[in-house]
Design an enzyme around this catalytic site. Structure first.
Site, PDB file in Angstrom:
ATOM      1  N   GLY A  64      40.866  45.946  24.601  1.00 42.22           N
ATOM      2  CA  GLY A  64      41.395  44.901  23.817  1.00 42.22           C
ATOM      3  C   GLY A  64      41.336  45.582  22.379  1.00 42.22           C
ATOM      4  O   GLY A  64      42.619  45.845  21.694  1.00 42.22           O
ATOM      5  N   THR A  65      40.986  46.744  21.910  1.00 47.79           N
ATOM      6  CA  THR A  65      40.449  47.220  20.203  1.00 47.79           C
ATOM      7  C   THR A  65      41.606  47.739  19.980  1.00 47.79           C
ATOM      8  O   THR A  65      42.006  47.541  19.131  1.00 47.79           O
ATOM      9  CB  THR A  65      38.960  48.277  20.362  1.00 47.79           C
ATOM     10  OG1 THR A  65      38.156  47.139  20.710  1.00 47.79           O
ATOM     11  CG2 THR A  65      38.805  48.300  19.041  1.00 47.79           C
TER      12      THR A  65
ATOM     13  N   ASN B  79      36.767  34.277  21.971  1.00 48.42           N
ATOM     14  CA  ASN B  79      35.262  34.495  22.752  1.00 48.42           C
ATOM     15  C   ASN B  79      34.397  34.046  22.351  1.00 48.42           C
ATOM     16  O   ASN B  79      33.924  34.091  23.144  1.00 48.42           O
ATOM     17  CB  ASN B  79      35.822  36.292  22.272  1.00 48.42           C
ATOM     18  CG  ASN B  79      35.538  36.657  20.658  1.00 48.42           C
ATOM     19  OD1 ASN B  79      36.626  36.310  20.050  1.00 48.42           O
ATOM     20  ND2 ASN B  79      34.147  36.926  20.294  1.00 48.42           N
TER      21      ASN B  79
ATOM     22  N   GLN C 100      40.846  37.331  26.242  1.00 47.50           N
ATOM     23  CA  GLN C 100      39.898  35.849  26.744  1.00 47.50           C
ATOM     24  C   GLN C 100      41.117  34.410  26.888  1.00 47.50           C
ATOM     25  O   GLN C 100      40.477  33.872  27.992  1.00 47.50           O
ATOM     26  CB  GLN C 100      39.081  35.173  25.297  1.00 47.50           C
ATOM     27  CG  GLN C 100      37.645  35.854  24.724  1.00 47.50           C
ATOM     28  CD  GLN C 100      37.239  36.584  25.899  1.00 47.50           C
ATOM     29  OE1 GLN C 100      36.587  36.104  26.915  1.00 47.50           O
ATOM     30  NE2 GLN C 100      36.232  37.865  24.891  1.00 47.50           N
TER      31      GLN C 100
ATOM     32  N   SER D  37      42.380  42.895  27.758  1.00 45.83           N
ATOM     33  CA  SER D  37      41.434  44.371  28.597  1.00 45.83           C
ATOM     34  C   SER D  37      41.329  44.100  29.901  1.00 45.83           C
ATOM     35  O   SER D  37      40.363  42.741  30.046  1.00 45.83           O
ATOM     36  CB  SER D  37      40.644  43.461  27.240  1.00 45.83           C
ATOM     37  OG  SER D  37      39.463  44.525  27.949  1.00 45.83           O
TER      38      SER D  37
ATOM     39  N   HIS E 149      38.547  44.701  31.608  1.00 42.70           N
ATOM     40  CA  HIS E 149      37.353  43.901  32.130  1.00 42.70           C
ATOM     41  C   HIS E 149      36.970  42.833  31.656  1.00 42.70           C
ATOM     42  O   HIS E 149      35.334  42.287  32.388  1.00 42.70           O
ATOM     43  CB  HIS E 149      36.419  44.920  30.958  1.00 42.70           C
ATOM     44  CG  HIS E 149      35.767  44.329  29.894  1.00 42.70           C
ATOM     45  ND1 HIS E 149      34.702  44.603  29.047  1.00 42.70           N
ATOM     46  CD2 HIS E 149      36.400  45.328  28.364  1.00 42.70           C
ATOM     47  CE1 HIS E 149      34.421  43.885  28.090  1.00 42.70           C
ATOM     48  NE2 HIS E 149      35.357  45.052  28.037  1.00 42.70           N
TER      49      HIS E 149
ATOM     50  N   THR F  51      46.799  61.291  28.988  1.00 43.09           N
ATOM     51  CA  THR F  51      46.779  61.258  30.109  1.00 43.09           C
ATOM     52  C   THR F  51      45.992  59.717  30.743  1.00 43.09           C
ATOM     53  O   THR F  51      45.598  58.931  30.307  1.00 43.09           O
ATOM     54  CB  THR F  51      45.504  61.996  31.092  1.00 43.09           C
ATOM     55  OG1 THR F  51      45.810  63.249  30.320  1.00 43.09           O
ATOM     56  CG2 THR F  51      46.175  61.890  32.531  1.00 43.09           C
TER      57      THR F  51
ATOM     58  N   CYS G 109      29.785  42.536  20.743  1.00 41.03           N
ATOM     59  CA  CYS G 109      30.338  43.629  19.940  1.00 41.03           C
ATOM     60  C   CYS G 109      29.182  43.772  18.418  1.00 41.03           C
ATOM     61  O   CYS G 109      28.778  44.160  17.784  1.00 41.03           O
ATOM     62  CB  CYS G 109      31.504  43.474  19.197  1.00 41.03           C
ATOM     63  SG  CYS G 109      32.482  43.779  20.914  1.00 41.03           S
TER      64      CYS G 109
HETATM   65  N1  PLP Z   1      39.191  40.668  21.450  1.00 41.45           N
HETATM   66  C1  PLP Z   1      38.613  39.655  21.592  1.00 41.45           C
HETATM   67  C2  PLP Z   1      38.736  38.010  21.653  1.00 41.45           C
HETATM   68  C3  PLP Z   1      37.933  39.923  22.868  1.00 41.45           C
HETATM   69  O1  PLP Z   1      36.485  39.354  23.197  1.00 41.45           O
HETATM   70  C4  PLP Z   1      37.371  41.160  23.110  1.00 41.45           C
HETATM   71  C5  PLP Z   1      36.208  41.841  23.610  1.00 41.45           C
HETATM   72  O2  PLP Z   1      34.350  41.215  23.040  1.00 41.45           O
HETATM   73  C6  PLP Z   1      38.264  42.538  22.275  1.00 41.45           C
HETATM   74  C7  PLP Z   1      38.819  41.969  21.912  1.00 41.45           C
HETATM   75  C8  PLP Z   1      37.765  43.703  22.436  1.00 41.45           C
HETATM   76  O3  PLP Z   1      37.644  44.229  24.054  1.00 41.45           O
HETATM   77  P1  PLP Z   1      37.622  45.429  24.750  1.00 41.45           P
HETATM   78  O4  PLP Z   1      36.642  45.237  24.585  1.00 41.45           O
HETATM   79  O5  PLP Z   1      38.517  45.924  25.384  1.00 41.45           O
HETATM   80  O6  PLP Z   1      37.987  46.644  23.321  1.00 41.45           O
END
Ligand code: PLP
Length: 398
Positions: free
Chosen positions: A74-75, A153, A181, A201, A203, A239, A327
């Protein structure tokens, strides 16, 4: 690796891999481990599986498979959306976002600010909501992109996507949403809403870490953020993570199938937990509005205690929860989201996020509700440690 029982209430940080997802990805780690870009069939045959997964994740958001760019997380998706808007519109050097975004958005915007771009970080109200008038007023002729998350989140607060998309359309500005989320918890229909970019994302959806996607609306100019090979039709070098992509596809199918359970059983469980906690502890308060909110999330401020202590003692009885986002956990700074909502630093430091998934059970919620009172009493100085822990440990495995 055998694990003691874990009572997992931190599903906004990450989720367990669903058994069906694990099964689906295994062949691509064990037997079919080739490179889809290879000329020989051992690799090339994997293209079909990647494309099948692309169709499945596109279906989750009602997009077209050609609008999906697989990323690593997601980042990366969030960074990529803002990056492409700026690079494809070099004359526009302003970004509108909110002060409660995930660090993957905020840190990138902070960096861009240092590089000379202008960034408006919109404030939020005390209940976590956005002032849409202010959002509209903040869009300037040189605004390249508006980036507003779908659901927060930390508090689960949901922002009104349709209205924001309409404002951006009216102003002729690109609109990106971080829907990391929202996926699996809310219905997502990119066509109905009409955003230009959307991040997901895997996960957070019962698939493994290391795979994400960026939805890029058709005919939107796109400049890759990660450059290299011609993968993803030239939109993302590197890849392909075939096993991760296949897992994401399977998880997307399950998310569609489980969406109503999220909105009913998980919501009921979350409400039972929240009501149970709020009624047990004087001075405890929910952070953010009751609705509109993700069905799985509850963020609670405990008076006169530090969340750090609560989390430590919860950990000792096998309960996983968090303060702020995963994070930023580890830093002693109070949550930027709660501070942006006008909470005092003390209230923010005493706040704990509980986030559920379809794998949580009523027995787990009962266990949590049983474990919390001695922990809070102990931290408030009303009970000695020794009296608390053995009783709590005895409950383990409930
Ligand atoms: N955006 C939100 C709202 C999230 O909660 C998160 C992860 O906690 C992310 C982005 C980042 O996702 P990733 O962990 O896949 O980089």
């Amino acid at each position: 690796m055998s694990q003691p029982p874990v009572f997992y209430f931190d599903n906004n940080a990450t989720t367990r891999v669903a058994p069906e997802v694990f099964e689906a990805m295994l062949p691509f780690l064990k037997e079919s481990w080739g490179n889809p870009s290879s000329a020989y069939s051992f690799g090339r045959q994997l293209v079909k599986h990647v494309e099948e997964a692309r169709t499945k994740v596109a279906a989750l958001i009602n997009g077209d498979p050609r609008e999906i760019v697989f990323t690593s997380c997601g980042t990366e998706s969030n960074n990529s959306a803002i990056h492409t808007a700026l690079v494809t519109h070099p004359e526009k050097r302003h970004i509108v976002t909110t002060s409660v975004e995930h660090s993957s958005n905020l840190k990138f915007c902070d960096f861009l600010k240092k590089e000379g771009y202008a960034v408006t970080f919109l404030p939020v109200e005390s209940d976590g909501s956005l002032d849409l008038h202010l959002l509209e007023k903040s869009i300037r002729p040189d605004t390249a992109i508006v980036s507003v998350m779908w659901a927060n989140n930390e508090t689960g607060a949901i922002f009104p996507m349709e209205e924001i998309a309409a404002i951006c359309r009216g102003k002729g500005t690109l609109f990106h949403t971080d829907a990391v989320q929202a996926a699996g918890k809310l219905k997502i229909d990119v066509q109905e809403i009409g955003m230009d970019f959307l991040s997901l994302s895997a996960h957070k959806l019962h698939a493994p870490k290391g795979i994400g996607l960026l939805y890029v609306k058709r005919r939107t100019k796109y400049q890759p953020y990660v450059m290299g090979g011609g993968q993803e039709r030239g939109r993302r070098g590197g890849t392909e993570n075939v096993a991760g992509i296949v897992a994401f596809g399977r998880a997307a199918e399950l998310a569609v199938a489980n969406l109503s359970e999220e909105g009913t059983r998980v919501r009921k469980l979350r409400d039972k937990m929240e009501t149970g906690i709020l009624s047990k502890f004087s001075g405890s308060l929910r952070n953010g509005a009751r609705e509109p909110r993700l069905p799985n999330t509850s963020n609670i401020a405990f008076d006169s205690v530090e969340a750090e202590g609560i989390l430590l003692l919860l950990d000792q009885v096998g309960i996983c929860a968090s303060s702020g986002s995963a994070c930023t956990t580890g830093s002693l700074d109070p949550s930027h989201v709660l501070l942006a909502m006008g909470c005092s630093a003390a209230r923010a430091r005493g706040s704990v996020r509980f986030s559920l998934s379809i794998y949580n059970t009523e027995a787990e919620v009962d266990y949590l509700l049983k474990q919390l009172p001695p922990i809070i009493s102990k931290l408030r100085g009303n009970a000695p440690v020794k009296e608390v822990m053995p009783a709590a440990m005895a409950m383990r495995g409930a």
